[in-house]
Design an enzyme around this catalytic site. Structure first.
Site, short mmCIF file in Angstrom:
data_model
loop_
_atom_site.label_atom_id
_atom_site.label_comp_id
_atom_site.label_asym_id
_atom_site.label_seq_id
_atom_site.Cartn_x
_atom_site.Cartn_y
_atom_site.Cartn_z
N ASP A 1 -3.90 7.11 4.68
CA ASP A 1 -3.44 5.75 4.94
C ASP A 1 -4.18 5.17 6.14
O ASP A 1 -4.67 5.90 7.00
CB ASP A 1 -1.93 5.78 5.20
CG ASP A 1 -1.30 4.40 5.17
OD1 ASP A 1 -1.95 3.45 4.68
OD2 ASP A 1 -0.15 4.26 5.62
N GLU A 2 -4.26 3.83 6.21
CA GLU A 2 -4.90 3.12 7.33
C GLU A 2 -6.30 3.68 7.60
O GLU A 2 -6.67 3.98 8.74
CB GLU A 2 -4.03 3.22 8.60
CG GLU A 2 -2.63 2.66 8.45
CD GLU A 2 -2.58 1.14 8.37
OE1 GLU A 2 -3.64 0.50 8.28
OE2 GLU A 2 -1.48 0.58 8.38
N ARG B 1 1.50 -11.23 10.20
CA ARG B 1 2.80 -10.62 10.48
C ARG B 1 3.93 -11.54 10.05
O ARG B 1 5.07 -11.11 9.90
CB ARG B 1 2.98 -10.33 11.98
CG ARG B 1 2.01 -9.36 12.63
CD ARG B 1 1.82 -8.09 11.87
NE ARG B 1 0.68 -8.21 10.96
CZ ARG B 1 0.43 -7.37 9.96
NH1 ARG B 1 1.25 -6.37 9.71
NH2 ARG B 1 -0.63 -7.53 9.19
N GLN C 1 -8.39 -5.42 8.91
CA GLN C 1 -7.38 -5.05 9.90
C GLN C 1 -7.87 -3.92 10.81
O GLN C 1 -7.06 -3.19 11.38
CB GLN C 1 -6.07 -4.65 9.22
CG GLN C 1 -5.43 -5.81 8.46
CD GLN C 1 -4.05 -5.44 7.93
OE1 GLN C 1 -3.07 -5.36 8.67
NE2 GLN C 1 -3.97 -5.22 6.64
N LYS D 1 0.82 -1.22 0.00
CA LYS D 1 0.00 0.00 0.00
C LYS D 1 0.85 1.27 0.00
O LYS D 1 0.50 2.25 -0.66
CB LYS D 1 -0.96 0.01 1.18
CG LYS D 1 -0.32 0.08 2.55
CD LYS D 1 -1.36 0.02 3.65
CE LYS D 1 -0.74 0.02 5.02
NZ LYS D 1 -0.03 1.26 5.34
N THR D 2 1.98 1.27 0.73
CA THR D 2 2.82 2.48 0.75
C THR D 2 3.41 2.75 -0.62
O THR D 2 3.53 3.90 -1.05
CB THR D 2 3.94 2.33 1.80
OG1 THR D 2 3.35 2.02 3.07
CG2 THR D 2 4.73 3.63 1.94
#
Length: 689
Positions: A215-216, A624, A246, A33-34
């Site tokens: 973001d997020e 993770r 998430q 995503k970044t």
């Protein structure tokens, strides 16, 4: 060298090139995503939008810094310099610094941290009960995040406790206004109020930011959602990047409902799912997909990977917490020694993480790691410098260095209390705002008598003279040998030990806090340098500094302490919440039992919404892991003073693993013991036998 757009997959390219209407990028875990956000910034620049007209909003300073660095690598330092890349809260600070006077804030308004807020709440509520004040703090924060005023909160109160909290909130807000101060939640709610009520300011910021990227997005609360709407206007040219799977911060006000609202508020919203995962093996993603599939879906997506099947996810049973910690350490040492037969490759300690639901679970793990002499760090716990008593003393030191630091002034003048009350400070704040001087500078203005009584001025002058005297002593006290007694004398002067005793119901807690204070004094004194005895009885000559020199560098020292050991070669212990956004080649997920994960108190009814969020937390934990994942469940757990039978979490069954619970391999334990012996021998400088 910057990545070429050709390195993006088709879904990522679609997200980057969609520029002229609202866009929601459903970015699954590890889906890049970044990379999408930074490439979209580059594309906007190519379209002729000025760097200063692009805003990228994140949730943490660390995420903002990473985005700045990646944007700089992609578009160059000159263009990146003018990009507005900020957290929600730092954007709020910027907006209020520029236009907050329209709400009655002076340009140098103070920002109170959590402990400052606690002190103001105690005063507003007329209590010394820290637990009660913290409950007010939590409740008021949730109300602010939902956009409620004190009057609205009182109208919506469901019991007497909430009605009292609402009345305290009203008094608290009056004190903030009098001090020209804001709290952390105000950095969102006040900019929103300003944009909603002041058309000129709203149009100014909408012209300033032609495209906003968030973001997020799943972590936004109701106020942040409305702030975004006010910033982008009716046209709604923005890119929201998030993942409904998430969303794990409902307990602090984040709401997944914001994702549901987007297509309703913006009917032409383009939804683009990113489903290719670049982090984990297929075995890990299959387990994650199986768990999260049981939650209701707002938007459909399913993660996949071309990194191969990888090692199967394993589940291991342990008798109790001590045994579980030993097995987790054995697993780490076996993989690092390349003896498991399942994974080969060079590993370092930083390649491993042990994740858990609650902070208290780290204790047995820390003991086992120390016993094995494995270096580790704890993420998600409280830093030494985050403790209230350390912040109190840092506030005093900051004031010695910069007497224009209003938050430091407020903390020092009220901690410990010295007979200078809310009314006096409110009048002083009004006076300083009127004459545009700091609170400390206002103490000695000749015209202060027009605002305050002679008695109040006397108390303030006494405080001001003491600060000036302390600054003089700090400037002329040089070296560790002189610094420690001077600092201890300061604590005696202000009565800080008695302050701790008066404000803690439990004397043992007060004693522990005082012990932290002494550690801090030793820490500051040591940095003043000079001849210091080490453990070998030798003296080491270091450059001598004054106490004021050390105080001047305190912000730098604290920032280094906050960064801590993040880049060092250590095993990470972390709560699941703190692990979000991070990844490791090898993960051990411990305490996966009913009542712990999902978390549930014995008397509590588990609502569907709570269970769904706990399931998302399990999904975050699974994703993770990059190469191997071990899930640990307990047969027995300590509950209070009793040892009770424990049951595996329902989430283990939901993973639908092919293999059953694995038993401990004795060869792994022997290999781990050999590795531990070799490590200890290497540390001692002796070859292993």
């Amino acid at each position: 060298m910057a990545e070429a757009p050709s390195t993006l997959n088709p879904a990522q390219l679609q997200a980057v090139y969609h520029l002229h209407s609202p866009c929601l990028v459903l970015a699954g875990a590890g889906s890049g995503k970044t990379r999408v956000i930074t490439h979209k910034i580059a594309r906007l620049l190519q379209e002729g939008i000025a760097p200063s007209q692009i805003g990228a909003i994140t949730f943490t300073n660390k995420a903002a810094q990473e985005m700045r660095e990646r944007a700089r690598a992609l578009v160059g330092a000159r263009a990146a310099k003018d990009l507005l890349i900020a957290t929600f809260h730092s954007l709020g600070v910027r907006l209020l610094r520029e236009d907050g006077e329209r709400l009655g804030l002076k340009p140098k308004f103070s920002i109170l941290d959590a402990d400052d807020v606690l002190g103001v709440l105690r005063d507003a509520g007329g209590t010394t009960d820290a637990k009660l004040a913290r409950s007010w703090q939590w409740t008021i924060s949730l109300w602010k995040n939902n956009g409620l005023t004190p009057e609205q909160a009182e109208a919506a109160a469901q019991d007497d406790d909430e009605r009292i909290a609402a009345r305290v909130m009203k008094l608290y807000e009056e004190r903030l206004l009098a001090y020209s101060a804001v709290d952390f939640d105000d950095l969102i709610s006040l900019p929103l109020k300003l944009l909603q009520t002041d058309e000129d300011t709203r149009l100014k910021w909408q012209r300033k930011l032609r495209h906003v990227l968030v973001d997020e997005y799943q972590d936004t609360n109701a106020t942040q959602y409305d702030l975004l709407k006010a910033l982008v206007g009716q046209d709604g040219i923005f890119t929201a990047v998030g993942d409904d799977d998430q969303s794990i911060y409902g307990w602090r006000g984040a709401t997944i409902e914001n994702l549901k609202r987007l297509p309703l508020d913006y009917p032409n919203l383009k939804v683009i799912p990113l489903e290719q995962n670049y982090r984990s093996t297929s075995a890990i993603l299959t387990a994650a997909n199986n768990v999260i599939a049981l939650n209701p879906k707002i938007f459909q997506k399913k993660l996949w990977s071309d990194l191969g099947e990888g090692e199967p996810v394993k589940v291991v049973e342990s008798d109790q917490e001590e045994h579980e910690a030993e097995r987790a350490v054995t697993r780490i040492m076996a993989i690092r020694a390349n003896t498991t037969g399942e994974y080969t490759g060079i590993t370092e300690w930083k390649d491993f993480a042990i994740l858990y639901r609650a902070n208290h679970q780290s204790r047995k793990l820390e003991e086992a790691l120390r016993k094995a002499q494995i270096p580790y760090k704890v993420s998600g716990g409280q830093s030494f410098f985050d403790r209230a008593e350390i912040k109190d003393l840092c506030g005093w030191l900051r004031l010695l260095v910069n007497q224009d630091d209003d938050p430091a002034f407020l903390r020092a003048v009220t901690t410990p209390k010295r007979g200078i009350g809310h009314t006096t400070l409110a009048a002083l704040s009004d006076f300083s705002g009127k004459w545009r001087v700091s609170l400390f500078e206002a103490l000695f203005q000749e015209s202060l008598g027009t605002a305050l009584s002679a008695k109040a001025i006397g108390s303030l002058h006494e405080f001001g003279r003491y600060v000036n005297d302390l600054e003089y002593r700090a400037r002329h006290t040089v070296g560790a040998e002189a610094a420690r007694p001077m600092l201890l004398e300061w604590l005696t002067d202000i009565g800080y030990e008695q302050h701790l005793l008066d404000n803690e119901e439990n004397p043992k807690v007060a004693a522990a806090r005082w012990s932290n204070v002494i550690d801090f004094i030793d820490w500051v004194a040591k940095r003043c340098g000079g001849e210091i005895d080490n453990d070998g009885g030798m003296t080491v000559e270091t450059e001598k500094k004054s106490v004021l020199d050390v105080a001047q560098s305190i912000s730098v020292i604290l920032s280094l302490a906050e960064r801590g050991d993040q880049d060092q070669n250590m095993v990470t212990l972390s709560t699941l919440h703190a692990s979000k956004g991070l990844e490791w080649p090898h993960v051990v997920l411990v305490g996966v039992n009913e009542g712990t994960l999902p978390f549930k108190r014995d008397e509590e009814d588990m609502t569907a919404e709570r269970l769904e969020e706990e399931r998302r937390l399990m999904y975050v934990g699974i994703t993770r892991a990059r190469r191997t994942l071990l899930v640990s469940t307990l047969l027995r757990q300590k509950r209070g003073r009793e040892i009770k039978r424990a049951f595996p979490s329902r989430f283990i069954g939901e993973m639908k693993l092919d293999e059953r619970v694995i038993k401990e391999n004795p060869r792994d334990r022997i290999a781990a013991q050999r590795a531990a012996f070799a490590a200890r021998a290497a540390q001692a400088g002796k070859p292993p036998a």
